[in-house]
Design a protein around this motif. Structure first.
Motif, short mmCIF file in Angstrom:
data_model
loop_
_atom_site.label_atom_id
_atom_site.label_comp_id
_atom_site.label_asym_id
_atom_site.label_seq_id
_atom_site.Cartn_x
_atom_site.Cartn_y
_atom_site.Cartn_z
N GLN A 1 0.89 -1.13 0.01
CA GLN A 1 0.12 0.04 0.09
C GLN A 1 0.78 1.31 0.15
OE1 GLN A 1 -2.85 -0.04 3.15
NE2 GLN A 1 -3.48 2.14 2.96
N ARG A 2 0.41 2.49 -0.42
CA ARG A 2 1.10 3.67 -0.68
C ARG A 2 0.13 4.71 0.06
NH1 ARG A 2 4.83 1.06 -0.46
NH2 ARG A 2 6.52 0.77 -1.93
N SER A 3 0.62 5.63 0.71
CA SER A 3 -0.13 6.68 1.35
C SER A 3 -0.28 7.79 0.12
CB SER A 3 0.55 7.15 2.62
OG SER A 3 0.62 5.97 3.71
N SER A 4 -1.30 8.30 -0.14
CA SER A 4 -1.62 9.34 -1.12
C SER A 4 -1.64 10.63 -0.34
CB SER A 4 -2.92 9.02 -2.02
OG SER A 4 -4.05 9.15 -1.10
N SER A 5 -1.71 10.87 0.84
CA SER A 5 -1.66 12.01 1.55
C SER A 5 -1.33 11.77 2.97
CB SER A 5 -3.01 12.70 1.35
OG SER A 5 -3.98 11.97 2.21
N ILE A 6 -0.83 13.01 3.61
CA ILE A 6 -0.68 12.65 5.11
C ILE A 6 -1.68 12.23 5.92
CG2 ILE A 6 -0.88 15.06 5.87
CD1 ILE A 6 2.17 14.52 7.15
N GLY A 7 -2.92 12.62 5.65
CA GLY A 7 -4.00 12.19 6.17
C GLY A 7 -4.52 10.74 6.19
N GLU A 8 -4.17 10.22 4.93
CA GLU A 8 -4.36 8.84 4.67
C GLU A 8 -3.02 8.02 5.51
OE1 GLU A 8 -3.59 6.05 0.66
OE2 GLU A 8 -5.07 7.57 0.67
N PRO B 1 6.35 22.94 1.40
CA PRO B 1 5.50 22.15 1.93
C PRO B 1 5.06 21.15 1.39
CG PRO B 1 4.90 24.39 2.57
CD PRO B 1 6.06 24.50 1.34
N PRO B 2 4.76 21.25 -0.21
CA PRO B 2 4.22 20.10 -0.93
C PRO B 2 5.42 18.87 -1.16
CG PRO B 2 3.63 21.97 -1.95
CD PRO B 2 4.63 22.51 -0.92
N TRP B 3 6.74 19.55 -1.07
CA TRP B 3 8.06 18.50 -1.10
C TRP B 3 7.66 17.56 0.08
CZ3 TRP B 3 12.22 17.87 1.58
CH2 TRP B 3 13.27 17.11 1.08
N VAL B 4 7.90 18.41 1.33
CA VAL B 4 7.92 17.92 2.60
C VAL B 4 6.92 16.74 2.81
CG1 VAL B 4 7.87 18.36 5.12
CG2 VAL B 4 8.98 19.98 3.70
N GLU B 5 5.58 17.10 2.20
CA GLU B 5 4.67 15.98 2.40
C GLU B 5 5.03 14.76 1.50
OE1 GLU B 5 -0.33 15.28 2.24
OE2 GLU B 5 0.51 17.42 1.80
N GLU B 6 5.42 14.94 0.11
CA GLU B 6 5.66 14.00 -0.57
C GLU B 6 6.79 12.96 0.03
OE1 GLU B 6 8.06 12.93 -4.68
OE2 GLU B 6 7.57 15.25 -4.32
N TRP B 7 7.83 13.85 0.58
CA TRP B 7 9.31 12.86 1.27
C TRP B 7 8.56 12.34 2.58
CZ3 TRP B 7 11.88 16.11 5.25
CH2 TRP B 7 12.91 15.30 5.92
N ASP B 8 7.75 12.78 3.18
CA ASP B 8 7.34 12.35 4.41
C ASP B 8 6.59 11.00 4.09
OD1 ASP B 8 7.23 12.52 7.36
OD2 ASP B 8 5.13 13.10 7.36
N LEU B 9 5.73 11.00 3.14
CA LEU B 9 4.83 9.76 2.70
C LEU B 9 5.68 8.68 2.41
CD1 LEU B 9 1.92 11.41 0.69
CD2 LEU B 9 1.93 10.64 2.92
N VAL B 10 6.74 8.97 1.23
CA VAL B 10 7.73 7.93 1.04
C VAL B 10 8.44 7.40 2.14
CG1 VAL B 10 9.94 7.49 -0.13
CG2 VAL B 10 8.04 9.00 -1.21
N PHE B 11 9.03 8.47 2.90
CA PHE B 11 9.80 7.94 4.35
C PHE B 11 8.68 6.95 5.27
CE2 PHE B 11 11.64 9.54 8.50
CZ PHE B 11 12.58 8.62 8.32
N ALA B 12 7.44 7.26 5.60
CA ALA B 12 7.01 6.46 6.51
C ALA B 12 6.46 5.00 5.88
CB ALA B 12 5.50 7.39 6.77
N ASP B 13 6.30 5.24 4.62
CA ASP B 13 5.79 3.90 3.97
C ASP B 13 6.88 2.99 3.90
OD1 ASP B 13 3.30 4.71 3.25
OD2 ASP B 13 3.54 5.21 1.02
N LEU B 14 8.09 3.34 3.88
CA LEU B 14 9.25 2.58 4.16
C LEU B 14 9.08 1.50 5.26
CD1 LEU B 14 12.34 4.41 2.62
CD2 LEU B 14 11.19 2.33 1.56
N TYR B 15 8.90 2.22 6.53
CA TYR B 15 8.69 1.60 7.73
C TYR B 15 7.41 0.85 7.72
CZ TYR B 15 6.36 1.34 12.20
OH TYR B 15 5.75 0.94 13.44
#
Length: 253
Positions: A2-9, A57-71
Motif C-alpha cells: 500500500q502507498r499513502s496518497s496524503s498525510i491524512g491517509e 511544504p508540498p515536497w515535505v509531504e511527498e518526502w514524508d509519505l515515502v519515508f513513512a511507507d518504508l517503515y
C-alpha cells in the motif's frame, strides 16, 4: 504494498495498524505510537497558512509519505511473516525481550533514520537536484525543520513513555541522565542528519552509475544499519551508548 496518497491517509493507516498492537500489548506499539504523534505534529505544521515554517511544504509531504511507507511496508511484511530488511528484523525481534520502553522507541528510530531516510531522500530528490546547491540548501533546511519539530516533542514523548512504564523501569541512572537525554536527542538528530545526507548523495552517485551499483550500496547500508540497531539492542545503558558511539552510520565514499 500500500502507498499513502496524503498525510491524512498516512495517519489513518498508522492508526489502523496501532489498534491491534495495543490490543495484544505488542512492544512495537511504543515506537509506532511515538511516530504517529510526530506525524500528526508535522501534519499540523503543514496545514498552517504559512506552511508551518517549511520552504517547500508540498515536497515535505511527498518526502514524508515515502519515508513513512518504508517503515509501514516493513511492519506489514513482519506481521505477515515475510522477510524484512536487516535493521527492521533486529528491531522487530526485540519485542519478546521486554526491554525498557525507551529502548523500543530508539530501536525503531535508529532503523528508520539510518536505513529508510537516505532511501526516502533518494526517492524524493533527483540526481540533478542533488547537484544543485540551491535545491540542496532548501531540502536541507526543510529536513532540519523536521528535526526541530522532533526535538520540541522530546519532553512530551518522555511523559507519554512514563505513562506506560512499569514500577522501577527507570533506573537511578536513567533518572539522573534525563535532562541530558533531551539535549542528547538534539545532538544525535544533528549528527544523524549529516550522515543521512552524505549517504543519500552516495546513493545518488551509485544510481547514476547504473548496473548493480545502487543495489550494492543499499546492501552496504542494510549491513551497517543492522549492526547499529543490534548495538543498541544489546545490554547496557543506551543513552551512554549514543553519547559514546553516535546514532548514525556512514557509507564509505
Amino acid at each position: 504494498m500500500q502507498r499513502s496518497s496524503s498525510i491524512g491517509e498516512l495517519i489513518d493507516r498508522m492508526e489502523a495498524l496501532l489498534a491491534p498492537m495495543v490490543e495484544r500489548d505488542d512492544e512495537l506499539q511504543h515506537f509506532h505510537a511515538t511516530y504517529l504523534r510526530t506525524t500528526k505534529a508535522v501534519a499540523e505544521r503543514l496545514a498552517r497558512p504559512d506552511g508551518g515554517g517549511f520552504l517547500d511544504p508540498p515536497w515535505v509531504e511527498e518526502w514524508d509519505l515515502v519515508f513513512a511507507d518504508l517503515y509501514l511496508d516493513a511492519l506489514e511484511r513482519w506481521n505477515a511473516g515475510d522477510p524484512v530488511p536487516g535493521p527492521w528484523r533486529i528491531a522487530f525481534e526485540a519485542t519478546g525481550e521486554r526491554l525498557p520502553h525507551l529502548r523500543y522507541v530508539l530501536l525503531g528510530m535508529n532503523a528508520h533514520v539510518n536505513y529508510d531516510l537516505p532511501q526516502a531522500l533518494l526517492a524524493a530528490i533527483t540526481d540533478d537536484e542533488f547537484d544543485d546547491p540551491e535545491v540542496r540548501r532548501r531540502r536541507g533546511a526543510d529536513h532540519e525543520h523536521i528535526d526541530l519539530i522532533l526535538a520540541s516533542r522530546v519532553a512530551e514523548e518522555d511523559r507519554e513513555l512514563q505513562k506506560v512504564e512499569g514500577p522501577g523501569e527507570r533506573t537511578w541512572l536513567d533518572t539522573l541522565l534525563q535532562p541530558f537525554n533531551r539535549a542528547g536527542t538534539r545532538r544525535f538528530l544533528k549528527e544523524a542528519r549529516r550522515k543521512v545526507w552524505a549517504n543519500a548523495r552516495l546513493l545518488s552517485a551509485a544510481r547514476r552509475r547504473g548496473g548493480d551499483a545502487l543495489d550494492e550500496r543499499l546492501r552496504q547500508l542494510d549491513r551497517l544499519s543492522e549492526a547499529r540497531v543490534a548495538d543498541l539492542r544489546a545490554p547496557g545503558q543506551v543513552i551512554l551508548k549514543l553519547a559514546r558511539r553516535g546514532f548514525g552510520v556512514e557509507l564509505v565514499p
